[in-house]
Design a protein around this motif. Structure first.
Motif, PDB file in Angstrom:
ATOM      1  N   LYS A 190       0.427 -21.840  68.522  1.00  0.00           N
ATOM      2  CA  LYS A 190       0.871 -22.495  69.747  1.00  0.00           C
ATOM      3  C   LYS A 190      -0.010 -22.110  70.928  1.00  0.00           C
ATOM      4  CE  LYS A 190       5.851 -23.060  68.818  1.00  0.00           C
ATOM      5  NZ  LYS A 190       7.211 -22.750  69.325  1.00  0.00           N
ATOM      6  N   TYR A 191      -0.268 -20.814  71.056  1.00  0.00           N
ATOM      7  CA  TYR A 191      -1.066 -20.345  72.193  1.00  0.00           C
ATOM      8  C   TYR A 191      -2.484 -20.906  72.142  1.00  0.00           C
ATOM      9  CZ  TYR A 191       2.653 -16.927  73.038  1.00  0.00           C
ATOM     10  OH  TYR A 191       3.861 -16.322  73.313  1.00  0.00           O
ATOM     11  N   VAL A 192      -3.062 -20.945  70.938  1.00  0.00           N
ATOM     12  CA  VAL A 192      -4.412 -21.504  70.793  1.00  0.00           C
ATOM     13  C   VAL A 192      -4.413 -22.969  71.200  1.00  0.00           C
ATOM     14  CG1 VAL A 192      -6.192 -22.141  69.117  1.00  0.00           C
ATOM     15  CG2 VAL A 192      -5.170 -19.861  69.043  1.00  0.00           C
ATOM     16  N   ASN A 193      -3.351 -23.690  70.851  1.00  0.00           N
ATOM     17  CA  ASN A 193      -3.260 -25.101  71.234  1.00  0.00           C
ATOM     18  C   ASN A 193      -3.136 -25.251  72.750  1.00  0.00           C
ATOM     19  OD1 ASN A 193      -2.904 -27.988  70.559  1.00  0.00           O
ATOM     20  ND2 ASN A 193      -0.842 -27.669  71.382  1.00  0.00           N
ATOM     21  N   TYR A 194      -2.333 -24.388  73.402  1.00  0.00           N
ATOM     22  CA  TYR A 194      -2.204 -24.442  74.851  1.00  0.00           C
ATOM     23  C   TYR A 194      -3.545 -24.213  75.539  1.00  0.00           C
ATOM     24  CZ  TYR A 194       2.856 -23.820  74.083  1.00  0.00           C
ATOM     25  OH  TYR A 194       4.161 -23.964  73.676  1.00  0.00           O
ATOM     26  N   GLY A 195      -4.310 -23.247  75.031  1.00  0.00           N
ATOM     27  CA  GLY A 195      -5.528 -22.862  75.738  1.00  0.00           C
ATOM     28  C   GLY A 195      -6.811 -23.304  75.073  1.00  0.00           C
ATOM     29  N   LYS A 196      -6.737 -24.304  74.195  1.00  0.00           N
ATOM     30  CA  LYS A 196      -7.914 -24.669  73.402  1.00  0.00           C
ATOM     31  C   LYS A 196      -9.101 -25.115  74.252  1.00  0.00           C
ATOM     32  CE  LYS A 196      -5.975 -29.280  72.438  1.00  0.00           C
ATOM     33  NZ  LYS A 196      -5.514 -30.184  71.359  1.00  0.00           N
ATOM     34  N   SER A 197      -8.835 -25.785  75.382  1.00  0.00           N
ATOM     35  CA  SER A 197      -9.947 -26.232  76.220  1.00  0.00           C
ATOM     36  C   SER A 197     -10.710 -25.056  76.809  1.00  0.00           C
ATOM     37  CB  SER A 197      -9.433 -27.127  77.352  1.00  0.00           C
ATOM     38  OG  SER A 197      -8.535 -26.414  78.195  1.00  0.00           O
ATOM     39  N   SER A 198     -10.030 -23.936  76.974  1.00  0.00           N
ATOM     40  CA  SER A 198     -10.671 -22.731  77.503  1.00  0.00           C
ATOM     41  C   SER A 198     -11.122 -21.799  76.390  1.00  0.00           C
ATOM     42  CB  SER A 198      -9.704 -21.987  78.431  1.00  0.00           C
ATOM     43  OG  SER A 198     -10.239 -20.753  78.840  1.00  0.00           O
ATOM     44  N   LEU A 199     -10.246 -21.537  75.431  1.00  0.00           N
ATOM     45  CA  LEU A 199     -10.537 -20.567  74.385  1.00  0.00           C
ATOM     46  C   LEU A 199     -11.639 -21.026  73.446  1.00  0.00           C
ATOM     47  CD1 LEU A 199      -6.872 -19.605  73.424  1.00  0.00           C
ATOM     48  CD2 LEU A 199      -8.485 -18.216  74.739  1.00  0.00           C
ATOM     49  N   MET A 200     -11.760 -22.337  73.251  1.00  0.00           N
ATOM     50  CA  MET A 200     -12.717 -22.848  72.278  1.00  0.00           C
ATOM     51  C   MET A 200     -13.957 -23.435  72.932  1.00  0.00           C
ATOM     52  SD  MET A 200      -9.918 -24.479  69.616  1.00  0.00           S
ATOM     53  CE  MET A 200     -11.052 -24.604  68.247  1.00  0.00           C
ATOM     54  N   ARG A 201     -14.159 -23.125  74.216  1.00  0.00           N
ATOM     55  CA  ARG A 201     -15.343 -23.624  74.898  1.00  0.00           C
ATOM     56  C   ARG A 201     -16.568 -22.796  74.499  1.00  0.00           C
ATOM     57  NH1 ARG A 201     -13.361 -19.924  78.674  1.00  0.00           N
ATOM     58  NH2 ARG A 201     -14.962 -18.814  79.896  1.00  0.00           N
ATOM     59  N   THR A 202     -17.738 -23.340  74.773  1.00  0.00           N
ATOM     60  CA  THR A 202     -18.995 -22.640  74.521  1.00  0.00           C
ATOM     61  C   THR A 202     -19.846 -22.673  75.781  1.00  0.00           C
ATOM     62  OG1 THR A 202     -18.989 -23.201  72.160  1.00  0.00           O
ATOM     63  CG2 THR A 202     -21.095 -22.592  73.138  1.00  0.00           C
ATOM     64  N   GLU A 203     -20.286 -21.512  76.225  1.00  0.00           N
ATOM     65  CA  GLU A 203     -21.158 -21.425  77.392  1.00  0.00           C
ATOM     66  C   GLU A 203     -22.358 -20.566  77.049  1.00  0.00           C
ATOM     67  OE1 GLU A 203     -19.278 -20.344  81.053  1.00  0.00           O
ATOM     68  OE2 GLU A 203     -17.458 -21.491  80.613  1.00  0.00           O
ATOM     69  N   LEU A 204     -23.552 -21.080  77.330  1.00  0.00           N
ATOM     70  CA  LEU A 204     -24.777 -20.344  77.061  1.00  0.00           C
ATOM     71  C   LEU A 204     -25.128 -19.463  78.252  1.00  0.00           C
ATOM     72  CD1 LEU A 204     -26.909 -23.140  75.347  1.00  0.00           C
ATOM     73  CD2 LEU A 204     -25.641 -21.273  74.266  1.00  0.00           C
TER      74      LEU A 204
END
Length: 369
Positions: A190-204
């Motif tokens: 659930k938490y991963v789904n709530y924050g997926k736009s942030s938690l699963m982002r990639t920044e170089l």
């Protein structure tokens, strides 16, 4: 200071392996005695090593630390009140526990800390899952749960009483196993789904070459990358170097991104060979970033502030140094205020859930009479 140094070390060791493809939920409870100007009890919750909730005995409230955590009330309208009530309950329990621990170790005054870490991890590709529960006291292991075997392991002679009592409580062990193997995983998802736009982002990151003096090692510094599943190394040609190389720690930036550095001793490198040395940054799932060892690209600390190795002014040098200093300060604050991260273990790399939902287990007494 012994306990604070231990916590800082654990925070660094808890960073995930660069090859990991798991999501994690972790909760850290810290009960303290004799620490001035610090809450007696603190709870920190983390998803994928990002803090998302915080409770302490001063505020007596569980509060979100990420904007996306506010979405939890869509599924659980009373989430924050429930978690706050649970925090207050645990505050009283662990206040008693730390006193019991002091009796076990024949202690009276002084600074003492009781630390609990529990949670779960889940691989969203393979479906593999794991859970863990560990207690520590005054900077050392106290007792931990071997989840698959359903037994407790005492790390200290003083923990034997606790082990024997908990091992005999089969119902309690089954509840722990159910929570860590099932409810914790459900809430993690659930938490991963709530924050997926942030938690699963990639920044170089931006990558710079830094050097304090002409005789100092050249530091390859990468900052601003996310997530922390990354490596930084020096290569000569295609060969990764290990001699004359010093790897720095991975640090958390104030904006939630990460930074790290790796030093290369260049005193023995002939000038004509410099171009064959490269710093390579690799972020999981992204293309390598390669920086060639070039005197003209090195930012230095000697001479005028903000002067590069070729003598040209480089105003960004001061900003880079300031950013590093701020990041180091932020890490220390996280270690002291959050008492984050307990101990890295391959199986126990991640997670836990706040108690107050059906996901949560009843509180354990790490140091019962």
């Amino acid at each position: 200071m012994k306990s604070l140094d231990f916590l800082l070390l654990l925070a660094l060791l808890s960073l995930p392996d660069s090859s990991a493809v798991t999501h994690t939920l972790k909760y850290f409870y810290t009960a303290s005695s004799g620490v001035p100007n610090f809450p007696e009890f603190v709870i920190v919750g983390m998803v994928d090593d990002v803090q998302m909730v915080h409770y302490d005995s001063n505020t007596r409230r569980t509060q979100p630390k990420q904007e996306w955590m506010k979405n939890v009330t869509e599924d659980e309208p009373g989430y924050w009140d429930t978690q706050s009530q649970i925090g207050v309950g645990h505050q009283q329990i662990y206040k008693g526990n730390i006193e019991t621990a002091k009796q076990r170790f024949n202690q009276t005054g002084g600074v003492h800390m009781l630390q609990v870490m529990y949670g779960c991890e889940w691989d969203d590709e393979t479906g593999e899952k794991n859970g863990f529960f560990q207690d520590g006291y005054d900077g050392a292991d106290f007792i931990s749960l071997k989840l698959k075997e359903g037994i407790w392991v005492a790390a200290k002679r003083e923990a034997e009483i606790t082990k024997h009592k908990w091992d005999q409580n089969e119902a309690l062990i089954e509840r722990r196993k159910f929570y860590l193997n099932q409810r914790c995983i459900e809430w993690l998802q659930k938490y991963v789904n709530y924050g997926k736009s942030s938690l699963m982002r990639t920044e170089l990151p931006s990558v710079s070459l830094l050097q304090k003096t002409p005789s100092s090692p050249v530091s390859c510094h990468a900052t601003g990358f996310y997530p922390d599943r990354a490596t930084l190394s020096w290569r000569k040609g295609e060969e990764e170097l290990h001699e004359d190389v010093d790897h720095g720690e991975m640090l958390l930036n104030p904006d939630g991104t990460f930074q790290m550095s790796v030093d290369l001793k260049v005193s023995s490198v002939p000038p004509e060979d410099w171009s064959s040395y490269k710093c390579v940054f690799q972020l999981s799932g992204a293309k390598e970033i390669t920086t060639t060892l070039d005197k003209n690209q090195i930012r230095t600390n000697w001479g005028k502030p903000g002067v590069r190795g070729d003598g040209a002014e480089d105003p960004s040098n001061t900003a880079v140094i300031a950013a590093v200093a701020v990041a180091v300060l932020a890490l220390v604050l996280v270690a002291v205020v959050g008492f984050l991260l307990y101990r890295k273990k391959k199986v126990a790399g991640k997670c836990t859930k706040p108690e107050g939902h059906s996901e949560v287990q009843e509180p354990l007494k790490p140091n019962p009479n």
